[in-house]
Scaffold this motif. Structure first.
Motif, PDB file in Angstrom:
ATOM      1  N   TYR A  18      11.826  28.675  60.303  1.00 37.08           N
ATOM      2  CA  TYR A  18      10.702  27.534  60.358  1.00 37.08           C
ATOM      3  C   TYR A  18      10.267  27.270  58.807  1.00 37.08           C
ATOM      4  CZ  TYR A  18       6.143  25.401  61.436  1.00 37.08           C
ATOM      5  OH  TYR A  18       5.283  24.532  61.542  1.00 37.08           O
ATOM      6  N   PHE A  19       9.805  28.324  58.187  1.00 42.46           N
ATOM      7  CA  PHE A  19       9.196  28.234  56.846  1.00 42.46           C
ATOM      8  C   PHE A  19      10.156  27.465  55.813  1.00 42.46           C
ATOM      9  CE2 PHE A  19       5.894  31.266  58.652  1.00 42.46           C
ATOM     10  CZ  PHE A  19       5.110  30.439  58.523  1.00 42.46           C
ATOM     11  N   SER A  20      11.331  27.528  56.054  1.00 45.26           N
ATOM     12  CA  SER A  20      12.541  26.988  55.296  1.00 45.26           C
ATOM     13  C   SER A  20      12.697  25.396  55.532  1.00 45.26           C
ATOM     14  CB  SER A  20      13.809  27.670  55.371  1.00 45.26           C
ATOM     15  OG  SER A  20      13.914  29.047  55.025  1.00 45.26           O
ATOM     16  N   THR A  21      12.239  24.893  56.759  1.00 42.62           N
ATOM     17  CA  THR A  21      12.406  23.597  57.268  1.00 42.62           C
ATOM     18  C   THR A  21      11.270  22.686  57.532  1.00 42.62           C
ATOM     19  OG1 THR A  21      12.819  24.226  59.487  1.00 42.62           O
ATOM     20  CG2 THR A  21      14.733  24.142  57.895  1.00 42.62           C
ATOM     21  N   ALA A  22       9.811  23.532  57.978  1.00 42.09           N
ATOM     22  CA  ALA A  22       8.966  22.634  58.095  1.00 42.09           C
ATOM     23  C   ALA A  22       8.178  22.098  56.930  1.00 42.09           C
ATOM     24  CB  ALA A  22       7.731  23.877  58.729  1.00 42.09           C
ATOM     25  N   ASP A  23       7.117  21.015  57.513  1.00 42.39           N
ATOM     26  CA  ASP A  23       6.601  20.368  56.520  1.00 42.39           C
ATOM     27  C   ASP A  23       5.738  20.995  55.789  1.00 42.39           C
ATOM     28  OD1 ASP A  23       3.991  18.396  55.754  1.00 42.39           O
ATOM     29  OD2 ASP A  23       5.530  16.925  56.358  1.00 42.39           O
ATOM     30  N   ASP A  24       5.441  21.029  54.569  1.00 34.24           N
ATOM     31  CA  ASP A  24       4.589  21.915  53.523  1.00 34.24           C
ATOM     32  C   ASP A  24       3.187  21.880  54.185  1.00 34.24           C
ATOM     33  OD1 ASP A  24       6.903  23.101  52.250  1.00 34.24           O
ATOM     34  OD2 ASP A  24       6.320  21.860  50.403  1.00 34.24           O
ATOM     35  N   ARG A  25       2.802  20.743  54.613  1.00 40.15           N
ATOM     36  CA  ARG A  25       1.439  20.816  55.051  1.00 40.15           C
ATOM     37  C   ARG A  25       1.097  21.419  56.461  1.00 40.15           C
ATOM     38  NH1 ARG A  25       1.453  14.238  54.661  1.00 40.15           N
ATOM     39  NH2 ARG A  25       3.581  14.776  55.433  1.00 40.15           N
ATOM     40  N   ASP A  26       2.316  21.755  57.104  1.00 46.14           N
ATOM     41  CA  ASP A  26       2.060  22.345  58.454  1.00 46.14           C
ATOM     42  C   ASP A  26       1.942  23.836  58.449  1.00 46.14           C
ATOM     43  OD1 ASP A  26       2.312  20.020  59.599  1.00 46.14           O
ATOM     44  OD2 ASP A  26       4.429  20.148  60.520  1.00 46.14           O
ATOM     45  N   LYS A  27       2.663  24.304  57.039  1.00 47.87           N
ATOM     46  CA  LYS A  27       2.841  25.954  57.218  1.00 47.87           C
ATOM     47  C   LYS A  27       1.376  26.465  57.017  1.00 47.87           C
ATOM     48  CE  LYS A  27       7.281  24.982  54.922  1.00 47.87           C
ATOM     49  NZ  LYS A  27       8.188  25.261  53.528  1.00 47.87           N
ATOM     50  N   PRO A  28       0.643  25.990  56.059  1.00 43.02           N
ATOM     51  CA  PRO A  28      -0.744  26.853  56.093  1.00 43.02           C
ATOM     52  C   PRO A  28      -1.426  26.840  57.398  1.00 43.02           C
ATOM     53  CG  PRO A  28      -0.613  25.323  54.207  1.00 43.02           C
ATOM     54  CD  PRO A  28       0.729  24.981  55.161  1.00 43.02           C
ATOM     55  N   TYR A  29      -1.333  25.849  58.273  1.00 42.34           N
ATOM     56  CA  TYR A  29      -1.941  26.011  59.617  1.00 42.34           C
ATOM     57  C   TYR A  29      -1.322  27.153  60.251  1.00 42.34           C
ATOM     58  CZ  TYR A  29      -4.665  21.640  58.677  1.00 42.34           C
ATOM     59  OH  TYR A  29      -5.597  20.845  58.186  1.00 42.34           O
ATOM     60  N   VAL A  30       0.134  27.226  60.416  1.00 46.62           N
ATOM     61  CA  VAL A  30       0.921  28.231  61.141  1.00 46.62           C
ATOM     62  C   VAL A  30       0.466  29.615  60.645  1.00 46.62           C
ATOM     63  CG1 VAL A  30       3.021  29.146  61.705  1.00 46.62           C
ATOM     64  CG2 VAL A  30       2.598  26.481  61.589  1.00 46.62           C
ATOM     65  N   ILE A  31       0.296  29.886  59.496  1.00 48.48           N
ATOM     66  CA  ILE A  31      -0.207  31.290  58.899  1.00 48.48           C
ATOM     67  C   ILE A  31      -1.428  31.477  59.134  1.00 48.48           C
ATOM     68  CG2 ILE A  31      -0.345  32.392  56.734  1.00 48.48           C
ATOM     69  CD1 ILE A  31       1.699  30.693  55.375  1.00 48.48           C
ATOM     70  N   ALA A  32      -2.391  30.520  59.244  1.00 50.02           N
ATOM     71  CA  ALA A  32      -3.756  30.700  59.629  1.00 50.02           C
ATOM     72  C   ALA A  32      -3.709  31.007  60.934  1.00 50.02           C
ATOM     73  CB  ALA A  32      -4.572  29.397  59.517  1.00 50.02           C
ATOM     74  N   MET A  33      -2.993  30.437  61.903  1.00 50.56           N
ATOM     75  CA  MET A  33      -3.090  30.699  63.332  1.00 50.56           C
ATOM     76  C   MET A  33      -2.290  32.117  63.569  1.00 50.56           C
ATOM     77  SD  MET A  33      -2.406  27.169  65.295  1.00 50.56           S
ATOM     78  CE  MET A  33      -1.050  26.491  64.363  1.00 50.56           C
ATOM     79  N   PHE A  34      -1.329  32.406  63.023  1.00 57.28           N
ATOM     80  CA  PHE A  34      -0.803  33.777  62.885  1.00 57.28           C
ATOM     81  C   PHE A  34      -1.496  34.952  62.561  1.00 57.28           C
ATOM     82  CE2 PHE A  34       3.823  32.199  64.006  1.00 57.28           C
ATOM     83  CZ  PHE A  34       3.387  31.371  65.091  1.00 57.28           C
ATOM     84  N   THR A  35      -2.595  34.688  61.612  1.00 55.68           N
ATOM     85  CA  THR A  35      -3.182  35.500  61.012  1.00 55.68           C
ATOM     86  C   THR A  35      -4.775  35.573  61.746  1.00 55.68           C
ATOM     87  OG1 THR A  35      -3.639  34.529  59.165  1.00 55.68           O
ATOM     88  CG2 THR A  35      -1.985  35.886  59.202  1.00 55.68           C
ATOM     89  N   GLY A  36      -4.668  35.003  62.789  1.00 54.96           N
ATOM     90  CA  GLY A  36      -6.159  35.144  63.508  1.00 54.96           C
ATOM     91  C   GLY A  36      -7.372  34.064  63.048  1.00 54.96           C
ATOM     92  N   LYS A  37      -6.901  33.189  62.231  1.00 54.21           N
ATOM     93  CA  LYS A  37      -7.987  32.320  61.773  1.00 54.21           C
ATOM     94  C   LYS A  37      -8.009  31.075  62.841  1.00 54.21           C
ATOM     95  CE  LYS A  37      -7.644  33.294  56.684  1.00 54.21           C
ATOM     96  NZ  LYS A  37      -6.790  34.401  56.730  1.00 54.21           N
TER      97      LYS A  37
END
Length: 532
Positions: free
Chosen positions: A27-46
């Motif tokens: 996912y992190f190799s292919t996703a839009d760079d603007r999407d990635k911080p949101y995914v990290i935020a959600m997976f770390t409980g933010k």
């Protein structure tokens, strides 16, 4: 959104760590760079701010689908998840969309404060452009609660492998304060923002439960023993003239503990302490139930300050005068810690006492005394160990005392969530009070898959009454409940509360007439109070 939906499906359908890491890397190799911080935020409980009340979502879904409210309720009880229920009952979409994840999240955030008719129009139009799987993710974005089987360590390992960046650096970077709409993926991975935030904590070093005898660890002289305190793990950070207190859950809790604010005046800049926030009165650690009076409060009144005064038992020194000490040995860090704490008032901030011992047999005799000082057992730490990020098997161990147990009978059952949504897995247990049964605990862990199916079958065949999703069942199944502590509680009908209750075993060898009584628990409560 399609790529993120696929990722969630892959994570949900696999129990293998390597498969999940591979899915995250892809996912992190292919996703839009603007999407990635949101995914990290959600997976770390933010949590993303909820823009629409879930009751409105339910109302609009019922209206759009034409499903009667009673049928929606039954469907919800069967599925066990509101977001999934809504996704399933809606009619097929009439159009498609290629809107990216960050665009969906930003559009939802723009709904905050908008009139309900505007929100409704947007939600209905969105549902009409998403398939069932995407609708489920969209609904979860609104609810703000992604419960995916991805730990911070697993996420960091995937990011490290995908980016080629050292894992400790990434773990440090993703903790603390940052906003996914204000940082790029590259800046987050490289930690470009770390030094600009004085409050930044370090990843906590965690321990594994000791899975054998301590004799297997080697020579006692190579180890340091401490009490395992039952409080809130925290870090105190003093940098650039400011003090910050972080919980292990990555919450900034500085304002909740004013007793510790004096550290801003006495700690040198560039100091980070790791320890346990406890209620300490007259030099003695109080029960966790006392500490609970102080947690998650925006304001602290005088009575709370008096009844549950706060102390900080310090385990480790992670940074001193701006220098990262985590690579030094525990022995070196402890000596430096004692020098830093020496001038401080010991009644409030102190080094967690070292438990001295010459042999493992001697330590085994000391361990059962843990409850006398409201601790959970012992911590064993290798003296030559650095301060790791997360868990590393072999250096830190927790050697907890055996839990309390009580025999109870199950009287209520409710279906679980997620993969357990089709089974009754959430149980309420009772003890005897004279001729009556009185509830004392809820638990949903401790049974095997086979036992869950057996209990589920029993509930379906022996349900007496139905209250929404809850079933009252014949009081026949006896379970041994393990728990860590017991305290008085005005919020519970029994007048007491059990700490961390879980199912120890299904007592098929006992009948309901043989379970414990409320008097048994009160005697246990009185015994613990006498010890304290």
């Amino acid at each position: 959104m399609k790529r993120f939906t696929k990722l969630i499906q892959q994570l949900e359908t696999s129990n293998k760590t390597n498969d999940k890491i591979a899915a995250l890397m892809a996912y992190f190799s292919t996703a839009d760079d603007r999407d990635k911080p949101y995914v990290i935020a959600m997976f770390t409980g933010k949590r993303i701010k909820r823009p629409v009340n879930t009751n409105l979502l339910k109302q609009w879904a019922i209206e759009r689908s034409g499903v009667p409210e009673w049928l929606f309720a039954e469907s919800y009880h069967s599925v066990g998840d509101l977001s999934e229920t809504i996704a399933l009952i809606l009619p097929p979409p009439e159009k498609t969309t290629d809107k990216k994840l960050h665009e969906w999240i930003q559009a939802l955030q723009e709904l905050t404060g908008a009139p309900d008719d505007v929100k409704k129009a947007f939600i209905l139009d969105s549902w009409n452009s998403l398939d069932i799987e995407q609708r489920f993710i969209f609904n979860k974005l609104i609810a703000g609660n992604f419960r995916i089987g991805v730990s911070n360590k697993m996420l960091v390992n995937a990011l490290a492998k995908q980016s080629g960046t050292e894992s400790n650096s990434i773990m440090h970077s993703i903790m603390g304060k940052w906003k996914p709409d204000e940082i790029t993926y590259e800046a987050l991975i490289e930690g470009l923002h770390v030094n600009t935030d004085s409050s930044w904590p370090y990843p906590f070093c965690l321990a594994y439960a000791l899975d054998g005898e301590p004799e297997n660890l080697g020579a006692p002289a190579e180890w340091q023993a401490e009490w395992k305190w039952d409080g809130i793990r925290g870090q105190i950070v003093k940098r650039n003239g400011e003090l910050f207190i972080w919980s292990r859950g990555e919450e900034l809790v500085t304002e909740q503990f004013p007793e510790l604010h004096f550290l801003n005046e006495v700690l040198p800049d560039g100091t980070v302490l790791d320890g346990e926030i406890l209620s300490v009165k007259d030099g003695r650690v109080q029960a966790f139930s006392i500490l609970q009076q102080r947690l998650n409060r925006k304001t602290i009144n005088k009575k709370q300050l008096q009844d549950a005064p706060i102390g900080f038992y310090t385990y480790d020194l992670l940074e001193y005068q701006g220098q990262d000490l985590r690579g030094e040995t525990l022995y070196t860090r402890r000596k430096q810690l004692e020098e830093v704490l020496f001038p401080l008032p010991e009644s409030i901030v102190t080094a967690s006492p070292i438990v001295t011992f010459d042999s493992w047999d001697e330590l085994a005799e000391i361990r059962p005394n843990a409850r006398e000082n409201n601790s959970e057992g012992l911590m064993l730490k290798k003296l030559d160990s650095p301060y790791h990020a997360g868990r590393k098997r072999g250096d830190w161990w927790k050697w907890k005392i055996n839990p309390y147990t009580v025999d109870t009978v199950m009287i209520y059952a409710q279906k679980g969530n997620g993969r357990r949504a089709n089974f009754f897995t959430d149980y309420t247990f009772a003890v005897r009070d004279g001729e009556n049964l009185i509830t004392v605990a809820k638990a949903y862990s401790g049974l095997t898959d086979k036992e869950i199916k057996e209990v589920d079958s029993f509930v379906k065949k022996n349900a007496i009454e139905k209250f929404g999703p809850v079933r009252t069942v014949k009081p026949e199944l006896v379970f041994e409940i393990a728990f860590e502590g017991i305290a008085e509680s005005k919020r519970h009908k029994a007048g007491l509360a059990l700490r961390f209750p879980r199912i120890a075993r299904w007592r098929k060898d006992k009948v309901a007439a043989e379970i414990n009584t409320l008097d048994d628990l009160r005697q246990l409560l009185n015994a613990t109070l006498e010890i304290k």
